[in-house]
Design a protein around this motif. Structure first.
Motif, short mmCIF file in Angstrom:
data_model
loop_
_atom_site.label_atom_id
_atom_site.label_comp_id
_atom_site.label_asym_id
_atom_site.label_seq_id
_atom_site.Cartn_x
_atom_site.Cartn_y
_atom_site.Cartn_z
N GLY A 158 -16.08 -3.43 -8.97
CA GLY A 158 -16.98 -2.18 -8.51
C GLY A 158 -16.84 -1.63 -7.50
O GLY A 158 -17.10 -0.46 -6.91
N TYR A 159 -16.19 -2.23 -6.42
CA TYR A 159 -15.86 -1.86 -5.04
C TYR A 159 -14.33 -1.43 -4.80
O TYR A 159 -13.46 -1.75 -5.68
N THR A 160 -14.22 -0.65 -4.14
CA THR A 160 -13.07 0.06 -3.62
C THR A 160 -12.41 -1.06 -2.66
O THR A 160 -12.78 -1.15 -1.57
N ALA A 161 -11.01 -1.57 -2.92
CA ALA A 161 -10.38 -2.56 -2.03
C ALA A 161 -8.95 -1.97 -1.73
O ALA A 161 -8.29 -1.15 -2.79
N LEU A 162 -8.27 -2.27 -0.50
CA LEU A 162 -6.94 -2.01 -0.45
C LEU A 162 -6.11 -3.28 -0.39
O LEU A 162 -6.64 -4.37 -0.09
N MET A 163 -4.90 -2.99 -0.94
CA MET A 163 -3.90 -4.15 -0.78
C MET A 163 -2.52 -3.41 -0.35
O MET A 163 -2.21 -2.61 -0.96
N PRO A 164 -2.22 -4.12 0.98
CA PRO A 164 -0.78 -3.73 1.48
C PRO A 164 0.15 -3.89 0.25
O PRO A 164 0.31 -5.03 -0.54
N LYS A 165 1.17 -2.97 0.15
CA LYS A 165 2.28 -2.93 -0.74
C LYS A 165 2.93 -4.36 -0.61
O LYS A 165 3.47 -4.74 -1.40
N ALA A 166 2.92 -4.90 0.67
CA ALA A 166 3.75 -5.83 0.89
C ALA A 166 3.05 -7.24 0.15
O ALA A 166 3.77 -8.30 0.18
N TRP A 167 1.74 -7.13 -0.11
CA TRP A 167 1.14 -8.10 -0.65
C TRP A 167 1.11 -8.00 -2.27
O TRP A 167 0.51 -8.90 -2.89
N TYR A 168 1.72 -7.18 -2.82
CA TYR A 168 1.83 -7.02 -4.28
C TYR A 168 2.71 -8.15 -4.73
O TYR A 168 2.54 -8.65 -5.88
N ASP A 169 3.80 -8.51 -4.26
CA ASP A 169 4.59 -9.55 -4.60
C ASP A 169 5.73 -9.98 -3.43
O ASP A 169 5.82 -9.33 -2.56
N TRP A 170 6.13 -11.39 -3.39
CA TRP A 170 6.85 -12.04 -2.42
C TRP A 170 8.25 -11.26 -2.27
O TRP A 170 8.69 -11.13 -1.33
N ASP A 171 8.86 -10.75 -3.58
CA ASP A 171 10.01 -9.96 -3.69
C ASP A 171 9.83 -8.47 -3.00
O ASP A 171 9.07 -7.80 -3.79
#
Length: 286
Positions: A158-171
């Motif tokens: 229910g909260y808005t969160a940010l995820m750096p694209k670098a943390w989407y995948d190790w590749d």
């Protein structure tokens, strides 16, 4: 093909479809909707578009969806939609959205209709997930709801969160492959900005860039960054995906997330490596 007429019931995150889809007959829906309203159950539906309706002598914009035996209506008014000023109402048709049943068994041109309140649905999710998203190291479910230049915007509990694209995948070649509506487990990360929730997908995945044969003997001294404190232990990151535990019981001052520390490895258990924090002065050469 994805069934847009299904309903999902869970409290993981807005748009979460980690549970089985529910498809109901007319009679089943009447019973279910009555229970959903009474229990303030969070449901997730897919909206298809927007119509104008005359309500109480005024014309209102209404987002609509079809769940089979009934139509779903969500007024675009902020008290129902939770839309911010200037936000396009049609942005809610690009993904699954959550809500609490405000009313049901209404008749709209002969069609059975459920009146949904997204604002109350988000409030309910935040109420139930407040503790989960507040502690670094905790796991949750995230759903991508937007894409920025260097980060994904997720709904987490229910909260808005940010995820750096670098943390989407190790590749790194996959960092731009995230899509709106995609759902996956995330780990809550320390944030340097107050009240900002930062999460990672790849920290819950095995890092293929780190040899599995890499071992650290007792006495090895490593530099690490404090990630979070959980269950009375400091968890510090030596490199992405590799954490060591430090017991702070003998420390005069507890380091904060983001602080750089020096750790002497004492051993390894089922939770990984553990050690003690030390002041390490490099030996002079010559």
């Amino acid at each position: 093909m994805e069934n847009m007429r299904a309903v999902y019931v869970n409290t993981f995150a807005e748009g979460s479809r980690s549970t089985n889809p529910i498809q109901l007959s007319v009679d089943e829906l009447k019973m279910a909707a009555r229970g959903w309203k009474r229990a303030k159950t969070v449901i997730h539906v897919h909206l298809l578009g927007m119509q104008q309706k005359h309500v109480d002598g005024t014309t209102r914009d209404i987002l609509v969806g079809d769940i089979g035996p009934a139509k779903v209506m969500l007024p675009v008014d902020p008290e129902f939609s939770a839309l911010e000023e200037g936000e396009d109402p049609l942005s809610l048709t690009d993904r699954w959205i959550c809500g609490i049943v405000e009313d049901f068994d209404l008749q709209d041109e002969g069609d059975a209709t459920i009146l949904l309140n997204r604002k109350k649905g988000l409030e309910r999710l935040r109420e139930l997930n407040a503790e989960r998203v507040s502690k670094p190291g905790n796991r949750a479910i995230g759903v991508i709801v937007g894409v920025r230049r260097g980060a994904y915007v997720l709904n987490v509990g229910g909260y808005t969160a940010l995820m750096p694209k670098a943390w989407y995948d190790w590749d790194d070649s996959k960092r731009d492959q995230g899509t709106i509506g995609e759902e996956f487990p995330v780990q809550i990360q320390p944030s340097k900005v107050k009240d900002r929730i930062v999460v990672s997908r790849c920290h819950l995945m095995e890092n293929p860039n780190v040899p599995s044969s890499l071992r650290f003997e007792r006495g090895t001294i490593l530099r690490a960054t404090v990630s979070f404190i959980r269950n009375g232990l400091i968890r510090a990151e030596v490199y992405p995906g590799f954490l060591v535990s430090v017991d702070p019981v003998i420390l005069r001052q507890i380091p904060k997330p983001g602080d750089r520390i020096t750790v002497r490895i004492l051993g390894q258990n089922k939770n990984g490596y553990y050690g003690m924090m030390v002041d390490h002065q490099p030996q002079s050469v010559g």
